[in-house]
Design a protein around this motif. Structure first.
Motif, PDB file in Angstrom:
ATOM      1  N   GLY A  13      36.238  62.457 100.242  1.00 19.84           N
ATOM      2  CA  GLY A  13      37.270  63.448 100.529  1.00 19.84           C
ATOM      3  C   GLY A  13      38.625  62.856 100.845  1.00 19.84           C
ATOM      4  N   ASN A  14      38.684  61.597 101.206  1.00 21.12           N
ATOM      5  CA  ASN A  14      39.948  60.935 101.500  1.00 21.12           C
ATOM      6  C   ASN A  14      40.532  60.187 100.303  1.00 21.12           C
ATOM      7  N   GLY A  15      39.869  60.312  99.138  1.00 19.38           N
ATOM      8  CA  GLY A  15      40.363  59.646  97.950  1.00 19.38           C
ATOM      9  C   GLY A  15      39.911  58.206  97.806  1.00 19.38           C
ATOM     10  N   ARG A  16      39.003  57.753  98.653  1.00 19.92           N
ATOM     11  CA  ARG A  16      38.508  56.383  98.561  1.00 19.92           C
ATOM     12  C   ARG A  16      37.413  56.314  97.505  1.00 19.92           C
ATOM     13  N   ALA A  17      37.547  55.355  96.584  1.00 20.31           N
ATOM     14  CA  ALA A  17      36.604  55.232  95.479  1.00 20.31           C
ATOM     15  C   ALA A  17      35.216  54.857  95.975  1.00 20.31           C
ATOM     16  N   LEU A  18      34.209  55.494  95.391  1.00 21.19           N
ATOM     17  CA  LEU A  18      32.808  55.214  95.706  1.00 21.19           C
ATOM     18  C   LEU A  18      32.055  54.631  94.517  1.00 21.19           C
ATOM     19  N   GLY A  19      32.619  54.770  93.326  1.00 20.32           N
ATOM     20  CA  GLY A  19      31.948  54.324  92.111  1.00 20.32           C
ATOM     21  C   GLY A  19      32.486  55.086  90.921  1.00 20.32           C
ATOM     22  N   VAL A  20      31.709  55.139  89.838  1.00 19.62           N
ATOM     23  CA  VAL A  20      32.137  55.836  88.631  1.00 19.62           C
ATOM     24  C   VAL A  20      30.967  56.589  88.020  1.00 19.62           C
ATOM     25  N   GLU A  21      31.319  57.585  87.243  1.00 26.23           N
ATOM     26  CA  GLU A  21      30.367  58.266  86.355  1.00 26.23           C
ATOM     27  C   GLU A  21      30.696  57.810  84.936  1.00 26.23           C
ATOM     28  N   TYR A  22      29.663  57.489  84.160  1.00 19.98           N
ATOM     29  CA  TYR A  22      29.922  57.046  82.794  1.00 19.98           C
ATOM     30  C   TYR A  22      28.894  57.620  81.834  1.00 19.98           C
ATOM     31  N   GLN A  23      29.294  57.667  80.549  1.00 21.76           N
ATOM     32  CA  GLN A  23      28.439  58.187  79.488  1.00 21.76           C
ATOM     33  C   GLN A  23      27.921  57.003  78.675  1.00 21.76           C
ATOM     34  N   GLU A  24      26.614  56.811  78.694  1.00 23.10           N
ATOM     35  CA  GLU A  24      25.989  55.703  77.973  1.00 23.10           C
ATOM     36  C   GLU A  24      25.444  56.203  76.642  1.00 23.10           C
ATOM     37  N   TYR A  25      25.836  55.545  75.563  1.00 28.14           N
ATOM     38  CA  TYR A  25      25.393  55.952  74.228  1.00 28.14           C
ATOM     39  C   TYR A  25      24.781  54.750  73.515  1.00 28.14           C
ATOM     40  N   GLU A  26      24.043  55.031  72.465  1.00 29.12           N
ATOM     41  CA  GLU A  26      23.401  53.965  71.686  1.00 29.12           C
ATOM     42  C   GLU A  26      24.087  53.755  70.339  1.00 29.12           C
ATOM     43  N   ASP A  27      24.271  54.852  69.593  1.00 30.93           N
ATOM     44  CA  ASP A  27      24.768  54.754  68.219  1.00 30.93           C
ATOM     45  C   ASP A  27      26.236  55.163  68.166  1.00 30.93           C
ATOM     46  N   PRO A  28      27.148  54.264  67.805  1.00 29.67           N
ATOM     47  CA  PRO A  28      28.567  54.631  67.735  1.00 29.67           C
ATOM     48  C   PRO A  28      28.869  55.711  66.711  1.00 29.67           C
ATOM     49  N   ALA A  29      27.993  55.883  65.729  1.00 33.03           N
ATOM     50  CA  ALA A  29      28.222  56.893  64.698  1.00 33.03           C
ATOM     51  C   ALA A  29      27.704  58.270  65.102  1.00 33.03           C
TER      52      ALA A  29
ATOM     53  N   GLU B 261      27.712  52.539  91.604  1.00 27.39           N
ATOM     54  CA  GLU B 261      28.395  52.555  92.892  1.00 27.39           C
ATOM     55  C   GLU B 261      29.017  51.202  93.203  1.00 27.39           C
ATOM     56  N   ALA B 262      30.168  51.245  93.868  1.00 26.56           N
ATOM     57  CA  ALA B 262      30.842  50.015  94.289  1.00 26.56           C
ATOM     58  C   ALA B 262      31.842  50.347  95.379  1.00 26.56           C
ATOM     59  N   ASP B 263      32.218  49.328  96.137  1.00 31.86           N
ATOM     60  CA  ASP B 263      33.218  49.510  97.179  1.00 31.86           C
ATOM     61  C   ASP B 263      34.624  49.575  96.599  1.00 31.86           C
ATOM     62  N   VAL B 264      34.825  48.957  95.438  1.00 29.02           N
ATOM     63  CA  VAL B 264      36.141  48.906  94.802  1.00 29.02           C
ATOM     64  C   VAL B 264      35.974  49.225  93.321  1.00 29.02           C
ATOM     65  N   VAL B 265      36.896  50.027  92.762  1.00 29.46           N
ATOM     66  CA  VAL B 265      36.926  50.309  91.329  1.00 29.46           C
ATOM     67  C   VAL B 265      38.268  49.843  90.782  1.00 29.46           C
ATOM     68  N   VAL B 266      38.221  48.979  89.772  1.00 24.21           N
ATOM     69  CA  VAL B 266      39.429  48.467  89.120  1.00 24.21           C
ATOM     70  C   VAL B 266      39.548  49.139  87.756  1.00 24.21           C
ATOM     71  N   LEU B 267      40.646  49.849  87.532  1.00 25.54           N
ATOM     72  CA  LEU B 267      40.885  50.467  86.228  1.00 25.54           C
ATOM     73  C   LEU B 267      41.692  49.494  85.373  1.00 25.54           C
ATOM     74  N   ALA B 268      41.084  49.006  84.307  1.00 25.45           N
ATOM     75  CA  ALA B 268      41.716  48.028  83.412  1.00 25.45           C
ATOM     76  C   ALA B 268      41.429  48.423  81.969  1.00 25.45           C
ATOM     77  N   ALA B 269      41.654  49.713  81.670  1.00 25.00           N
ATOM     78  CA  ALA B 269      41.236  50.261  80.382  1.00 25.00           C
ATOM     79  C   ALA B 269      42.410  50.696  79.515  1.00 25.00           C
ATOM     80  N   HIS B 270      43.603  50.133  79.727  1.00 23.97           N
ATOM     81  CA  HIS B 270      44.837  50.462  79.022  1.00 23.97           C
ATOM     82  C   HIS B 270      45.600  51.538  79.797  1.00 23.97           C
ATOM     83  N   ALA B 271      46.932  51.501  79.689  1.00 28.98           N
ATOM     84  CA  ALA B 271      47.791  52.412  80.440  1.00 28.98           C
ATOM     85  C   ALA B 271      47.429  53.870  80.201  1.00 28.98           C
ATOM     86  N   VAL B 272      47.137  54.237  78.961  1.00 29.22           N
ATOM     87  CA  VAL B 272      46.819  55.626  78.653  1.00 29.22           C
ATOM     88  C   VAL B 272      45.453  56.002  79.213  1.00 29.22           C
ATOM     89  N   GLU B 273      44.448  55.158  78.998  1.00 27.08           N
ATOM     90  CA  GLU B 273      43.104  55.475  79.473  1.00 27.08           C
ATOM     91  C   GLU B 273      43.037  55.470  81.003  1.00 27.08           C
TER      92      GLU B 273
END
Length: 409
Positions: A305-321, A331-343
């Motif tokens: 509720g205070n905006g402190r990161a707890l982890g991420v939700e992600y979508q895991e896929y097998e076939d790119p097509a 879960e993690a104590d720190v989340v680093v966003l390094a996925a390009h300025a737009v992402e």
């Protein structure tokens, strides 16, 4: 580094979103310090094997348009914007038909790559330092905003980056021609990339010539100056107080890349892997500490509720097509966003984070470029060597900056 086992189970010290340049370097630094790091990459491991690299080369050779993303196969589960997504209309304007929904008057007309290694898989590989003047335009020229730190603050970090990327260059030339301060005796990790013949032709005609930008303005003296490169040449034995330079992977790990042999396809792919890519940094990860999971599209940053990161939700896929995905969390104590300025901005917005300034997703900057062509008096053999080996740096500094922005040629 193998991504198996698949799921990001357990709790980590840090989750890094994106296995590109920034994410790979952050993961290495933290892993070397003993942190448990999970790296989540939306794309596939495009070049994580020699057969994968050869497949990318074949795809590039077979592409009709040799654009930056042309060697890398499309991924429906993690699509990338492409320069071919925009079509000009006869009546003016454009039509966008790719990953981006664009409706404004000025489209984002470039690309990036969502794959292991990121957009640096197809960068040009040039690594010039900023000039001390760039950090203090308000004090020096009366406009803009001064940085809260200066060149001297960043100088040790420039050296660290040049070591991590294995930069080839001539520090003495950079100091004399551009005015860049270096510590006494500093040399780049590798000797400079030889200038191309066309650079020598320009140097013979331009070095010492003067130009005047406006009536009454001071003369600007021209000089062709070599550009530092993040690509393999010959390691300099003088580097690091005579200890020399050992490329990433030299301590029993895979050592990517031969010396640059001038294929001229730096953008989008170096056939001999001479150019730095994040795969070289990943080869030196501490595998006990850093774990990579590809095929993992982060969809939301989880926070309290205070905006402190707890982890991420992600979508895991097998076939790119056929992007059928399973929703997972890590879960993690720190989340680093390094996925390009737009992402990065997209993730913050959908996660309803960092919104107090109303600036997330605004003020996107890109490289403004103006191209010019000229006819030489004799054959100069263009595209022999890297796509760019030298330039005119005289317009980066000096009193003319009071009237216009700095630029290089």
């Amino acid at each position: 580094m193998s991504p198996a086992p698949r799921h990001g189970r357990g709790r980590y010290d840090v989750i890094v979103v994106g296995a590109g340049l920034s994410g790979s370097l952050v993961a290495k630094e933290l892993g070397d310090k003993g942190w448990r790091v999970l790296v989540l990459e939306a794309g596939t491991g495009t070049l994580d094997s020699w057969p994968g690299h050869l497949d990318a080369l074949d795809t590039f050779h077979g592409a009709l348009a040799k654009v930056p993303n042309s060697p890398y196969r499309p991924n429906a589960a993690a699509p990338s914007p492409d320069v071919l997504d925009l079509t000009g209309l006869p009546s003016g304007g454009y039509r966008a038909h790719g990953y981006f929904v664009q409706q404004g008057p000025l489209p984002y007309a470039t690309d990036y790559l969502r794959a292991r290694g990121g957009t640096v898989l197809h960068w040009l590989g040039l690594t010039p330092r900023m000039h001390p003047e760039d950090f203090r335009t308000r004090r020096t020229y009366g406009y803009g905003r001064d940085w809260p730190l200066g060149y001297d603050d960043l100088e040790p970090h420039y050296r660290a980056a040049e070591r991590a990327l294995g930069v080839a260059g001539n520090a003495a030339e950079q100091a004399a021609a551009i005015g860049l301060p270096f510590p006494d005796g500093y040399v780049y990790p590798m000797h400079e990339i030889p200038r191309s013949y066309v650079d020598d032709v320009f140097a013979a005609r331009l070095d010492g010539a003067t130009v005047r930008e406006a009536p009454g303005a001071p003369d600007t003296t021209l000089r062709v100056v070599g550009t530092p490169h993040a690509r393999n040449s010959t390691p300099d034995r003088r580097y690091d107080a005579g200890r020399g330079y050992r490329p990433a992977g030299a301590a029993g790990l895979p050592n990517y890349g031969e010396r640059c042999v001038g294929n001229a396809s730096c953008v989008p792919i170096c056939p001999v892997q001479a150019k730095y890519t994040p795969l070289k940094t990943q080869a030196a990860w501490d595998r006990r500490r850093v774990r990579l999971l590809t095929h993992a599209v982060v969809s939301r940053v989880l926070a309290d509720g205070n905006g402190r990161a707890l982890g991420v939700e992600y979508q895991e896929y097998e076939d790119p097509a056929a992007p059928v995905a399973t929703t997972r969390t890590a879960e993690a104590d720190v989340v680093v966003l390094a996925a390009h300025a737009v992402e990065n901005a997209r993730l913050l917005l959908v996660s309803r984070l960092a919104g107090r300034s109303d600036q997330v997703g605004r003020n996107l900057m890109d490289h403004p470029v103006l191209l010019g062509w000229g006819l030489a008096g004799h054959p100069v053999g263009p595209f022999r060597g890297p796509a760019s080996t030298a330039g005119l740096e005289s317009f980066r500094t000096g009193p003319a900056r009071r009237e216009r922005a700095p630029f290089r040629i």
